[in-house]
Design a protein around this motif. Structure first.
Motif, PDB file in Angstrom:
ATOM      1  N   GLY A 106      44.212 -12.958 -21.504  1.00 55.87           N
ATOM      2  CA  GLY A 106      42.849 -13.455 -21.689  1.00 55.87           C
ATOM      3  C   GLY A 106      42.470 -14.521 -20.673  1.00 55.87           C
ATOM      4  N   LEU A 107      43.190 -14.582 -19.560  1.00 52.47           N
ATOM      5  CA  LEU A 107      42.903 -15.590 -18.538  1.00 52.47           C
ATOM      6  C   LEU A 107      41.746 -15.197 -17.627  1.00 52.47           C
ATOM      7  CD1 LEU A 107      46.521 -16.642 -17.485  1.00 52.47           C
ATOM      8  CD2 LEU A 107      45.024 -17.684 -19.205  1.00 52.47           C
ATOM      9  N   TYR A 166      38.095 -14.393 -17.519  1.00 53.27           N
ATOM     10  CA  TYR A 166      36.899 -14.528 -18.356  1.00 53.27           C
ATOM     11  C   TYR A 166      35.791 -13.561 -17.945  1.00 53.27           C
ATOM     12  CZ  TYR A 166      38.586 -18.863 -20.558  1.00 53.27           C
ATOM     13  OH  TYR A 166      39.289 -19.795 -21.276  1.00 53.27           O
ATOM     14  N   THR A 216      40.795 -18.685 -15.916  1.00 55.33           N
ATOM     15  CA  THR A 216      41.329 -19.960 -16.362  1.00 55.33           C
ATOM     16  C   THR A 216      42.848 -19.891 -16.296  1.00 55.33           C
ATOM     17  OG1 THR A 216      41.115 -21.668 -18.059  1.00 55.33           O
ATOM     18  CG2 THR A 216      41.490 -19.390 -18.833  1.00 55.33           C
ATOM     19  N   THR A 217      43.483 -20.950 -16.716  1.00 54.82           N
ATOM     20  CA  THR A 217      44.937 -20.966 -16.878  1.00 54.82           C
ATOM     21  C   THR A 217      45.215 -21.415 -18.310  1.00 54.82           C
ATOM     22  OG1 THR A 217      45.087 -23.239 -16.032  1.00 54.82           O
ATOM     23  CG2 THR A 217      45.402 -21.450 -14.445  1.00 54.82           C
ATOM     24  N   THR A 218      46.462 -21.289 -18.726  1.00 52.22           N
ATOM     25  CA  THR A 218      46.782 -21.604 -20.121  1.00 52.22           C
ATOM     26  C   THR A 218      46.561 -23.071 -20.451  1.00 52.22           C
ATOM     27  OG1 THR A 218      49.096 -21.829 -19.520  1.00 52.22           O
ATOM     28  CG2 THR A 218      48.394 -19.698 -20.403  1.00 52.22           C
ATOM     29  N   TYR A 269      37.702 -24.280 -17.062  1.00 48.19           N
ATOM     30  CA  TYR A 269      38.428 -24.612 -18.291  1.00 48.19           C
ATOM     31  C   TYR A 269      37.476 -24.676 -19.482  1.00 48.19           C
ATOM     32  CZ  TYR A 269      42.372 -25.362 -15.291  1.00 48.19           C
ATOM     33  OH  TYR A 269      43.378 -25.160 -14.383  1.00 48.19           O
ATOM     34  N   TRP A 272      41.367 -22.152 -22.822  1.00 47.18           N
ATOM     35  CA  TRP A 272      42.143 -20.999 -23.257  1.00 47.18           C
ATOM     36  C   TRP A 272      42.923 -21.334 -24.520  1.00 47.18           C
ATOM     37  CZ3 TRP A 272      47.343 -20.035 -24.062  1.00 47.18           C
ATOM     38  CH2 TRP A 272      47.702 -18.694 -24.226  1.00 47.18           C
ATOM     39  N   THR A 273      43.002 -20.372 -25.428  1.00 47.49           N
ATOM     40  CA  THR A 273      43.831 -20.502 -26.626  1.00 47.49           C
ATOM     41  C   THR A 273      44.592 -19.202 -26.813  1.00 47.49           C
ATOM     42  OG1 THR A 273      42.082 -19.691 -28.092  1.00 47.49           O
ATOM     43  CG2 THR A 273      42.212 -22.084 -27.770  1.00 47.49           C
ATOM     44  N   MET A 310      43.106 -15.671 -27.574  1.00 46.19           N
ATOM     45  CA  MET A 310      42.385 -14.903 -26.550  1.00 46.19           C
ATOM     46  C   MET A 310      43.243 -13.757 -26.011  1.00 46.19           C
ATOM     47  SD  MET A 310      40.623 -17.922 -24.402  1.00 46.19           S
ATOM     48  CE  MET A 310      39.098 -18.690 -24.936  1.00 46.19           C
TER      49      MET A 310
END
Length: 97
Positions: free
Chosen positions: A33-34, A36, A51-53, A86, A90-91, A94
């Motif tokens: 889910g990185l 978007y 994004t990143t974790t 960001y 991210w969670t 996702m």
């Protein structure tokens, strides 16, 4: 380039991005889910929002560069731009199962 061709190229890009593995988690960045957004504009311009974790992730530069290089290699892409964000953060929910 019509809308159908843009959609097909967006799918090709997502498929290509699945080869990039997050080095800390060991799964591809699409399933994590990185990624978007993947948007293809007229002329084969690809804009990727990712994004990143975590903020400050040690793999950020590696992942962003890998995404850019990967997208450039997809047939039909004439230009690739990678935007790192960001928002939203991210969670784990996702991730695709």
């Amino acid at each position: 380039m019509d809308e159908q061709q843009k959609a097909a190229l967006e799918e090709d890009i997502r498929r290509a991005l699945r080869v990039i593995i997050d080095p800390e988690i060991g799964r591809n960045i699409v399933d994590l889910g990185l990624i978007y957004a993947v948007v293809v504009e007229e002329g084969g311009i690809a804009r990727i929002t990712m994004t990143t974790t975590t903020r400050g992730c040690p793999a950020t530069a590696f992942l962003k560069e890998a995404v850019g290089n990967c997208v450039w290699d997809v047939p039909g892409v004439e230009y690739a731009e990678v935007h790192l964000t960001y928002e939203p953060p991210w969670t784990p929910d996702m991730m695709e199962t």
